[in-house]
Design a protein around this motif. Sequence first.
Motif, short mmCIF file in Angstrom:
data_model
loop_
_atom_site.label_atom_id
_atom_site.label_comp_id
_atom_site.label_asym_id
_atom_site.label_seq_id
_atom_site.Cartn_x
_atom_site.Cartn_y
_atom_site.Cartn_z
N PHE A 220 54.06 32.82 41.08
CA PHE A 220 53.27 33.22 42.25
C PHE A 220 52.39 32.06 42.73
CE2 PHE A 220 53.39 37.75 40.40
CZ PHE A 220 54.51 38.08 41.13
N VAL A 221 51.85 31.30 41.79
CA VAL A 221 50.98 30.18 42.14
C VAL A 221 51.79 29.02 42.71
CG1 VAL A 221 49.45 28.41 41.17
CG2 VAL A 221 49.17 30.82 40.50
N VAL A 222 52.92 28.70 42.07
CA VAL A 222 53.77 27.60 42.53
C VAL A 222 54.30 27.89 43.93
CG1 VAL A 222 55.98 26.44 42.14
CG2 VAL A 222 54.39 26.77 40.23
N HIS A 223 54.56 29.16 44.23
CA HIS A 223 55.09 29.55 45.53
C HIS A 223 54.01 30.24 46.38
CE1 HIS A 223 59.19 28.54 44.33
NE2 HIS A 223 58.91 29.10 43.16
N ASP A 238 46.28 36.72 58.44
CA ASP A 238 46.31 35.62 57.47
C ASP A 238 45.37 35.92 56.31
OD1 ASP A 238 48.12 34.15 58.98
OD2 ASP A 238 46.53 33.16 60.13
N ILE A 239 45.75 35.44 55.15
CA ILE A 239 44.95 35.70 53.97
C ILE A 239 43.64 34.91 54.01
CG2 ILE A 239 46.04 33.86 52.60
CD1 ILE A 239 45.84 35.77 50.18
N PRO A 245 42.05 28.90 44.66
CA PRO A 245 42.70 27.71 45.25
C PRO A 245 43.79 28.01 46.26
CG PRO A 245 42.53 27.52 42.84
CD PRO A 245 42.20 28.93 43.19
N ASN A 246 44.53 29.08 46.07
CA ASN A 246 45.62 29.40 47.00
C ASN A 246 45.98 30.88 46.89
OD1 ASN A 246 47.56 29.77 44.84
ND2 ASN A 246 47.85 27.55 44.77
#
Length: 400
Positions: A220-223, A238-239, A245-246
């Motif tokens: 989930f973090v990598v993508h 939008d989030i 961080p993301n």
Amino acid sequence: MKKARMTCVLLLTFSMVIAACSTSTPKTSTDKTTSGAAEGQGKSEWAEQNGLYKTETADELYEKAKKEGKVTVYSTSGRINDVEKTFEAKYPGIQVEAFDLKSNVIMDKVIREQAAGIFNADLVLTKEVGGGIEEELVKKGMLFKYLPNDIAAHVFEPWRSTGIAFVPYLEFRTLFYNTEQNKTPPVNNWWDLTTPEWKNRVLMVDPMQSPAQMDMFVAFVVHADEMAKAYKDKFGSDIVLNGTPNAGYEFLQRFYKNVILVKASGDGQDAVGKAAPNKPAPVFIGVSGDIRKMADKGLKADIIWDMKPKLSVVDEGLLFVGNKAPHPNAAKLLLRWMAGEANGKGEGTAPFNEIGSWMTRDDVSHKNSKNINELNVWQYDSEKFYKVYQDVVNFWIKNQ
């Protein structure tokens, strides 16, 4: 049920493994012309001398393997015991010594043994551990890919060309729902599970005890870009990040507030499959192979196949020959047996060819309702996973 507050076993093990890495690694060249070498792995003099880059028939290997008399396997799957029975029946005179170990234990064991000049493992069947298998073992010449041409010809891409090992089968972490209460899946977006409706209705085993579960969170973090898009698909805007961080980390932060950690996968299976009609059923994150166990118990459950942005990340069985294996010909013969031999009909595939498990050969029939090319999953990127794995572990601990 209360959230389990487990000790940081996975974190500790991963840190110990990295600390244990030896600066003395087998000498390899940069020649990558052979198809036997894993991507990013140089050509090894030992591997070449012991035939890991060429194709030999089972009969040729058997003659050599009988002189070795034994093959030692470190395996993350207990199904290696079933392989042992059929292999020894097919090839009398060769004894299989199998050790059933968790993936992170295998990684630690191989690193420590080889750093001490001990070479016990002929074959290693494991899963990735946050990218550490490739980064710390494969790239440093502790484990080698062996994929003879006659078998490679029947292996699906990307596992044929770019895989770090021979991948006999794959699974994945996935979401199960109750089919008696729900005619259709109750969710289709991972962000659904962050809403108030799912408070205390998302069950899973503690990811601190499961490298595969933690790898799903790392995905989930990598993508994160795809997770941000899935958020907009769900909520229409939008989030907005809340100190994370993301979008991948943001998902985990919100997701954790709705999660209940169960002691064992069987608890999650039962809670979903036996849900009372007058109480909203939970969902359960488990391994795809749980579908077989749930069916055997008569539970009313199925996989939610359509999830945005992806169903999951692949959890591959990785089969390697160990560096300086003491019984290299027996190791190659056993790998061929587990691959189903040249025609795909060998009994060695049987223990892994079950519902919830997908064979990577195009000539071996599987038992699932979905074909391997229909699985909407992320491929495993060891390099990217390795870079953020520890950060994701730390982030999960922080949110407990």
